[in-house]
Design a protein around this motif. Sequence first.
Motif, PDB file in Angstrom:
ATOM      1  N   TYR A  96       0.853  -1.191   0.000  1.00  0.00           N
ATOM      2  CA  TYR A  96       0.000   0.000   0.000  1.00  0.00           C
ATOM      3  C   TYR A  96       0.887   1.238   0.000  1.00  0.00           C
ATOM      4  N   ILE A 105      -2.583   0.354  -4.444  1.00  0.00           N
ATOM      5  CA  ILE A 105      -2.259  -1.019  -4.084  1.00  0.00           C
ATOM      6  C   ILE A 105      -1.339  -1.540  -5.169  1.00  0.00           C
ATOM      7  N   ALA A 119      -6.663   2.275  -4.845  1.00  0.00           N
ATOM      8  CA  ALA A 119      -7.139   1.494  -3.698  1.00  0.00           C
ATOM      9  C   ALA A 119      -8.647   1.619  -3.483  1.00  0.00           C
TER      10      ALA A 119
END
Length: 172
Positions: A96, A105, A119
């Motif tokens: 992350y 991500i 994300a």
Amino acid sequence: VDLANARYSQLDQINAGNFNSMEVAWRFKTDNFGPRKDAYFNASPLMVKGRLYAPVGFDRYMVCLDAITGQLIWTYRHDEKGRLGARGGSGWGAAYWTDGTEERIFFVTRSYQLISLDAKTGKPDPKFGDGIEVDLRQDWDRVVDPRAQVVGLHAPPCVVRNTIGVGAASSS
């Protein structure tokens, strides 16, 4: 998972006194994420802001789940374009990154390509790599056949500030 890959969280809500009364909150089956079941799921999910992120299934889809309900929020399947990797299955995890506004991500596909996904939406980051991926089989000390099973990944990517580290498990 911390930067040392400790995969440990000191939880004070679970202890010897209440451990036996715990119940399963939800389950997420990964059977349909590839041509066959992933017999050895070994990815460590990431928990970020109430969401779980993990590569799943034999074909290594990336999924985002609501951590409380287990509901699928989004899924991403990368087009491998006929390329093969040395290792099938879910892989080892993801990483992350955020700059405080944008959140990403990162994960490595079966065919050894680094992907950056938004994300929140699961959409590929158009500013990353060639707009979809970074081909990790490029710029080696030799030509690597993209259709050969010569390299895979044995660890999740690691992000430190604005740098992504990716290991390799070569079969040659």
